[in-house]
Design an enzyme around this catalytic site. Structure first.
Site, PDB file in Angstrom:
ATOM      1  N   ILE A 147      -7.423   7.449  -1.067  1.00 47.65           N
ATOM      2  CA  ILE A 147      -7.296   5.991  -1.169  1.00 47.65           C
ATOM      3  C   ILE A 147      -8.109   5.456   0.017  1.00 47.65           C
ATOM      4  CG2 ILE A 147      -5.048   6.160   0.025  1.00 47.65           C
ATOM      5  CD1 ILE A 147      -4.197   3.532  -1.194  1.00 47.65           C
ATOM      6  N   SER A 148      -8.951   4.455  -0.229  1.00 46.35           N
ATOM      7  CA  SER A 148      -9.832   3.947   0.829  1.00 46.35           C
ATOM      8  C   SER A 148      -9.031   3.303   1.962  1.00 46.35           C
ATOM      9  CB  SER A 148     -10.788   2.899   0.257  1.00 46.35           C
ATOM     10  OG  SER A 148     -11.509   3.441  -0.827  1.00 46.35           O
ATOM     11  N   ALA A 149      -9.652   3.238   3.139  1.00 43.58           N
ATOM     12  CA  ALA A 149      -9.024   2.578   4.285  1.00 43.58           C
ATOM     13  C   ALA A 149      -8.910   1.075   3.995  1.00 43.58           C
ATOM     14  CB  ALA A 149      -9.866   2.795   5.534  1.00 43.58           C
TER      15      ALA A 149
ATOM     16  N   ARG B  78       0.828  -1.223   0.000  1.00 41.79           N
ATOM     17  CA  ARG B  78       0.000   0.000   0.000  1.00 41.79           C
ATOM     18  C   ARG B  78       0.858   1.267   0.000  1.00 41.79           C
ATOM     19  NH1 ARG B  78      -3.463   3.044   4.047  1.00 41.79           N
ATOM     20  NH2 ARG B  78      -5.364   3.661   2.948  1.00 41.79           N
TER      21      ARG B  78
END
Ligand code: SAH
Length: 224
Positions: A63-65, A37
């Site tokens: 950016i999503s969790a 990530r």
């Protein structure tokens, strides 16, 4: 390298998500262990890559969790060999997770409306050799991407008032679509399956908050 042990942090985060009961599916666990990530966030946020939180990627987008990526991917339940469409490429991280799962016999098409993010995602995915399995397209993903349709699975990673009609049309019979549906401030994850007679079945999952899908079949305006 800045001396941080990203791999260790990645393993710890994933262990925590498993312990919390969020991460359950073996193929999703494997994919999340494989994709770095830290390679999908801007340089000044690298140290936070393994905090379970969304992070800014510029242009008002995020950016999503990791827990949300886990939940969405498990809800979509992609298989090796699948043709998958993602709407809202952002950093390219979710596309990389999908690419890990569909493997060399599958493919991921992902659409992004912000040109600079298309380039950001392409460079992130390219550096990690995912571009063999991922095609990044610049355009309005609320219209889907008809040249590669129909798709086995479709994931929308931006909030939408309704699931865009073109996306339902571009889903195979027996296919599955996951999307955060609601207003600008709060949505509910909706899981759609297209049954053999073409009928659409909807299941409602958890509440969630995403940045808006802005386009023809999304929200009509953009506050950024
Ligand atoms: N999946 C991404 C995060 C998505 S954030 C990741 O893994 O990083 C949502 C993204 O959807 C934003 O980048 C935003 O620019 C994009 N977006 C919004 N409306 C869109 C549209 N109509 N078509 C394509 N992308 C759109």
């Amino acid at each position: 390298m800045n001396g941080e042990d990203f791999e260790k942090k990645r393993r710890e985060l994933i262990k925590r998500l498993i312990r919390e009961g969020i991460l359950r599916d073996k193929k999703v666990i494997k994919a999340m262990l494989a994709v770095p990530r830290e390679e999908f966030v801007p340089a000044n946020y690298r140290s936070f890559a393994y905090n379970d939180t969304p992070l800014p990627i510029g242009y008002g987008q995020t950016i999503s969790a990791p827990h949300m990526v886990a939940i969405m991917t498990q809800a979509l339940n992609p298989d090796p060999g699948d043709k998958v469409l993602e709407v809202g490429t952002g950093s390219g991280y979710q596309a990389a997770i999908l690419a890990e799962i569909v493997g060399d016999s599958g493919h991921v098409w992902t659409i992004e409306r912000v040109k600079e993010l298309v380039e950001f995602a392409r460079s992130n995915l390219g550096r990690l050799s995912y571009l063999r399995r991922v095609t990044v397209i610049h355009g309005d993903g609320s219209l889907g991407y008809s040249p590669a349709a129909p798709y086995d699975k479709i994931m929308i990673t931006a909030a939408t008032p309704e699931v865009p009609e073109p996306l339902l049309e571009q889903l195979k019979v027996g296919g599955r679509l996951v999307a955060p549906v609601g207003d600008r401030y709060l949505q509910r994850l909706v899981i759609i399956t297209k049954e053999s007679d073409g009928k659409i079945r909807r299941e409602y999952s958890i509440p969630c908050v995403f940045v808006p899908l802005v386009g023809r079949y999304g929200f009509k305006y953009d506050e950024f």
